[in-house]
Scaffold this active site. Structure first.
Site, PDB file in Angstrom:
ATOM      1  N   SER A 168      -1.447 -10.119   1.288  1.00 44.17           N
ATOM      2  CA  SER A 168      -2.327  -8.998   1.598  1.00 44.17           C
ATOM      3  C   SER A 168      -2.898  -8.340   0.349  1.00 44.17           C
ATOM      4  O   SER A 168      -3.925  -7.672   0.416  1.00 44.17           O
ATOM      5  CB  SER A 168      -1.557  -7.954   2.426  1.00 44.17           C
ATOM      6  OG  SER A 168      -0.391  -7.542   1.739  1.00 44.17           O
ATOM      7  N   SER A 208       2.671  -4.266  -0.430  1.00 45.73           N
ATOM      8  CA  SER A 208       3.281  -4.858  -1.618  1.00 45.73           C
ATOM      9  C   SER A 208       3.907  -3.761  -2.461  1.00 45.73           C
ATOM     10  O   SER A 208       3.412  -2.629  -2.489  1.00 45.73           O
ATOM     11  CB  SER A 208       2.245  -5.622  -2.455  1.00 45.73           C
ATOM     12  OG  SER A 208       1.591  -6.589  -1.665  1.00 45.73           O
TER      13      SER A 208
END
Length: 273
Positions: A168, A208
């Site tokens: 992502s 993340s």
């Protein structure tokens, strides 16, 4: 009449997917489970003497951080490693099966596994399940043909590239790699660039986070580098913020009485023995 007992088969099973599809056709209003959105930033690049792979360490479950130190760089062979993005369990089990098959392949042939062989096995496995195994992989390693880097997508497509990023946070990471990557980089320059690329993915993506892990693979072997950087380390306050009572004025105050009625009152004795 005796029924035939079906023996359990190894590998992934998608019987529930077929069941859910049949239920959805029979019951139009039924909402079947769907895959969750996952967050990860993984990257890799080829440098002068080998390949370097990197990943963040945050594992998420929807909007919840499930693990802050998740290992996303998986062992395949002594000189071949793989970064996994997507569903953590799918990436873990897919790379474990590939590592086991490569060990058997090396024992039967008496030769070290090739990076192309590992990539072919992984993409054939993912293509067989038509994307139901949610694993995006970056395979890197060194064999007798030199350093190689591949990206493998969940449906089985793949590419051989000098640098790549998935997950992502791949947009921010690939932007840094495209801007600063150069052929035949030194290990120090490649490591610095990889850390900056993963850091950009971490800062630009809520899925993340954590630390930056890396794996350096050369003809001499592989070396894991954990916690190279901690971009999301909490910032300590420079001073204590204490305000005296009355600093914030009360503009208005309203008291609303509540009308309560006792419906039932019970007293239960506590056992102290």
């Amino acid at each position: 009449m005796q029924k035939t007992v079906l023996e359990p088969q190894s590998g992934f099973s998608f019987e529930n997917c077929e069941r859910n599809a049949a239920l959805q056709r029979a019951l139009p209003g039924l909402r079947v489970p769907h895959a969750r959105k996952t967050g990860t930033t993984i990257a890799g690049l080829v440098f002068q003497d080998g390949v370097i792979l990197g990943a963040d360490t945050r594992a998420t479950n929807d909007s919840v951080v499930a693990d802050k130190i998740c290992e996303k760089i998986h062992f395949i062979a002594p000189k071949i490693y793989c970064c996994g993005a997507g569903v953590a369990a799918d990436a873990e089990m897919t790379t474990r099966m590939a590592a086991s098959n490569m060990e058997l392949h090396a024992l039967s042939t008496g030769r070290e596994a090739r990076v192309a062989t590992v990539t072919r096995m992984l993409r054939q496995t993912l293509f067989r399940y038509q994307g139901y195994v949610g694993a995006s992989l970056i395979v890197g390693g060194v064999d007798f043909t030199g350093p190689q880097l591949y990206s493998v997508h969940p449906h089985g497509s793949y590419s051989r590239l000098p640098f790549t990023a998935l997950g992502s946070g791949q947009d921010a990471a690939i932007a840094v790699l495209e801007d600063r990557f150069q052929p035949n980089m030194t290990l120090e320059a490649a490591q610095e660039l990889l850390v900056e690329a993963i850091t950009a993915g971490i800062l630009g993506d809520l899925g993340s986070g954590g630390n930056v892990d890396a794996c350096v693979i050369t003809a001499a072997g592989a070396k894991m580098l954990q916690a190279l950087s901690s971009p999301t380390k909490p910032i300590e306050r420079s001073s204590q913020y204490r305000f005296a009572p009355g600093t914030t004025p009360v503009l208005s105050q309203t008291v609303v009485p509540l009308t309560l009625e006792v419906v039932e009152e019970t007293v239960q004795a506590m056992d102290v023995e």
